[in-house]
Design a protein around this motif. Structure first.
Motif: not given
Length: 148
Positions: A53-61, A63-74
């Motif tokens: 579920i977390r992997a699916a959430s990260v993939a969607r997040h 997908y909706l943005r250009k580039s995402v790092g670990v800090g933004r996901l935290r």
């Protein structure tokens, strides 16, 4: 053409998590049954499928943005910490969990490293997510027809 933006987030995440689990290619670390997902949590997740579920959430997040790092996901997966009688404050989620999820998605080809750091969605990942979004919309339409 239906994209990820056109589908309800929770329904899409559930469908993509089920796809990842069914596919069986996502490398899952051995510590997933004992680790807390942030310092604001008292216990580890109760669901056995929380990593998918977390992997699916990260993939969607991503997908909706250009580039995402670990800090933004935290920051995105963080929450409020109960500090007793003191006021609650926002606390970021575990960086290790989000880092390992991104590395797992990178290994199966859903994410790739961005030119300016962070991760972005790969062409194959975009195709997979769009296909899952399309099937989710079709299932919703079938359920609506059955209800009538």
């Amino acid at each position: 053409m239906t994209g990820v933006r056109d589908v309800d987030a929770q329904k899409f995440i559930d469908a993509y998590a089920a796809f990842l689990k069914r596919q069986g290619k996502l490398p899952v670390p051995g510590w997933v049954d004992t680790v807390k997902t942030g310092s604001n949590r008292e216990l580890p997740p109760q669901s056995m499928d929380w990593y998918y579920i977390r992997a699916a959430s990260v993939a969607r997040h991503v997908y909706l943005r250009k580039s995402v790092g670990v800090g933004r996901l935290r920051k995105y997966h963080g929450g409020t910490k109960n500090r007793g009688s003191r006021p609650s404050h926002h606390v970021d989620a575990s960086g290790s969990v989000d880092r390992k999820v991104m590395q797992s998605l990178e290994k199966i080809g859903v994410l790739e490293e961005g030119p300016n750091g962070g991760r972005r969605i790969s062409q194959q990942g975009q195709r997979d997510l769009d296909r899952i979004a399309q099937t989710t919309v079709e299932q919703e339409e079938e359920e609506e027809e059955d209800d009538e």
